[in-house]
Scaffold this motif. Structure first.
Motif, PDB file in Angstrom:
ATOM      1  N   ARG A  98       2.737   1.788  -3.259  1.00 29.61           N
ATOM      2  CA  ARG A  98       1.684   1.736  -4.211  1.00 29.61           C
ATOM      3  C   ARG A  98       0.806   3.276  -4.098  1.00 29.61           C
ATOM      4  O   ARG A  98       0.777   4.199  -5.598  1.00 29.61           O
ATOM      5  CB  ARG A  98      -0.130   1.679  -4.157  1.00 29.61           C
ATOM      6  CG  ARG A  98       0.082  -0.458  -4.863  1.00 29.61           C
ATOM      7  CD  ARG A  98      -1.420  -0.397  -4.546  1.00 29.61           C
ATOM      8  NE  ARG A  98      -0.806  -2.035  -5.093  1.00 29.61           N
ATOM      9  CZ  ARG A  98      -1.743  -2.472  -5.138  1.00 29.61           C
ATOM     10  NH1 ARG A  98      -3.201  -2.588  -3.401  1.00 29.61           N
ATOM     11  NH2 ARG A  98      -1.416  -3.918  -5.427  1.00 29.61           N
ATOM     12  N   LYS A  99       1.367   4.458  -2.626  1.00 29.81           N
ATOM     13  CA  LYS A  99       1.129   5.668  -3.002  1.00 29.81           C
ATOM     14  C   LYS A  99       2.301   6.477  -3.382  1.00 29.81           C
ATOM     15  O   LYS A  99       1.809   6.709  -4.186  1.00 29.81           O
ATOM     16  CB  LYS A  99       0.295   5.586  -1.487  1.00 29.81           C
ATOM     17  CG  LYS A  99      -0.321   5.141  -1.054  1.00 29.81           C
ATOM     18  CD  LYS A  99      -0.934   5.378   0.110  1.00 29.81           C
ATOM     19  CE  LYS A  99      -2.056   5.526   0.938  1.00 29.81           C
ATOM     20  NZ  LYS A  99      -2.236   5.914   2.726  1.00 29.81           N
ATOM     21  N   PHE A 131       2.319   9.171  -6.228  1.00 25.67           N
ATOM     22  CA  PHE A 131       2.860  10.545  -6.051  1.00 25.67           C
ATOM     23  C   PHE A 131       3.764  10.601  -7.110  1.00 25.67           C
ATOM     24  O   PHE A 131       3.683  12.209  -7.885  1.00 25.67           O
ATOM     25  CB  PHE A 131       3.482  10.631  -4.346  1.00 25.67           C
ATOM     26  CG  PHE A 131       2.619  10.841  -4.086  1.00 25.67           C
ATOM     27  CD1 PHE A 131       1.106  11.826  -3.644  1.00 25.67           C
ATOM     28  CD2 PHE A 131       2.062  10.535  -2.534  1.00 25.67           C
ATOM     29  CE1 PHE A 131       0.942  12.258  -3.383  1.00 25.67           C
ATOM     30  CE2 PHE A 131       1.420  10.070  -1.665  1.00 25.67           C
ATOM     31  CZ  PHE A 131       0.407  11.225  -1.793  1.00 25.67           C
ATOM     32  N   THR A 176       4.159  12.839   3.227  1.00 24.25           N
ATOM     33  CA  THR A 176       3.109  11.960   3.696  1.00 24.25           C
ATOM     34  C   THR A 176       3.717  10.468   4.251  1.00 24.25           C
ATOM     35  O   THR A 176       2.633   9.876   5.168  1.00 24.25           O
ATOM     36  CB  THR A 176       1.632  11.342   2.230  1.00 24.25           C
ATOM     37  OG1 THR A 176       1.385  13.354   1.677  1.00 24.25           O
ATOM     38  CG2 THR A 176       0.538  10.858   2.449  1.00 24.25           C
ATOM     39  N   LEU A 177       4.807   9.749   3.610  1.00 23.22           N
ATOM     40  CA  LEU A 177       4.940   8.805   3.661  1.00 23.22           C
ATOM     41  C   LEU A 177       6.131   8.432   4.322  1.00 23.22           C
ATOM     42  O   LEU A 177       6.176   7.390   4.926  1.00 23.22           O
ATOM     43  CB  LEU A 177       4.367   8.426   1.784  1.00 23.22           C
ATOM     44  CG  LEU A 177       3.387   7.957   1.009  1.00 23.22           C
ATOM     45  CD1 LEU A 177       4.194   6.847  -0.296  1.00 23.22           C
ATOM     46  CD2 LEU A 177       2.922   7.576   1.720  1.00 23.22           C
ATOM     47  N   GLU A 192       0.509  -1.277   0.278  1.00 23.97           N
ATOM     48  CA  GLU A 192      -0.577  -0.045   0.255  1.00 23.97           C
ATOM     49  C   GLU A 192       0.894   1.583  -0.423  1.00 23.97           C
ATOM     50  O   GLU A 192      -0.017   2.635  -1.002  1.00 23.97           O
ATOM     51  CB  GLU A 192      -1.210   0.118   1.225  1.00 23.97           C
ATOM     52  CG  GLU A 192      -2.253   1.263   1.653  1.00 23.97           C
ATOM     53  CD  GLU A 192      -2.575   1.352  -0.321  1.00 23.97           C
ATOM     54  OE1 GLU A 192      -3.214   2.390  -0.227  1.00 23.97           O
ATOM     55  OE2 GLU A 192      -3.296   0.440  -0.994  1.00 23.97           O
ATOM     56  N   ALA A 194       5.068  13.064  -1.475  1.00 19.33           N
ATOM     57  CA  ALA A 194       5.384  11.761  -1.224  1.00 19.33           C
ATOM     58  C   ALA A 194       6.208  11.191  -0.311  1.00 19.33           C
ATOM     59  O   ALA A 194       6.186  10.978   1.518  1.00 19.33           O
ATOM     60  CB  ALA A 194       5.694  11.323  -2.716  1.00 19.33           C
TER      61      ALA A 194
END
Length: 127
Positions: free
Chosen positions: A14-15, A19, A31-32, A11, A28
């Motif tokens: 994929r994100k 991005f 956020t990640l 997951e 990205a």
């Protein structure tokens, strides 16, 4: 191998790929990435060592790339998960803004995920 870990890793991967494909790398990272993310490049670059720590350095490295390179095309393939890690294959056609030199680059990024955040990124390439 924990199936839930692999699902979480996929997951996040994929994100990240989403991005990157939409040219939102700063988003990205914000956020990640974990605050204390480790980053390793295949080599030093001007003003940036090959190893750095912390989200601020990850942002700085990306902003430096954006400021110095004009990207004509980019291809992002993946993610390819394995346990708590995933790989992404990048291809770039770019021009160095300072030298006006055009070049093609391929690299593989290996990312390690813990608690839903990227805690380590490693980039493999030759130049």
């Amino acid at each position: 191998m924990n199936l839930q870990t692999q699902k979480d890793t996929l997951e996040v991967g994929r994100k990240l790929v989403g991005f990157c494909r939409s040219n939102q790398v700063v988003k990205a990272i914000e956020t990640l990435y974990a605050d204390d993310v480790q980053s390793r490049e295949a080599m030093d670059s001007p003003g940036m060592p090959s190893e750095s720590h912390g989200i601020e350095n990850a942002l700085k490295k990306n902003k430096q790339w954006e400021e110095t390179m004009e990207i004509h095309s980019a291809q992002v393939d993946g993610p390819f998960p394995l346990g708590d890690r995933f790989a992404v294959h990048f291809k770039y056609d770019a021009t160095d803004k300072s030298t006006n030199k055009s070049w093609q680059m391929e690299e593989v990024g290996i990312y390690t995920v813990q608690n839903g955040k990227i805690v380590k990124e490693e980039f493999f390439y030759t130049m």
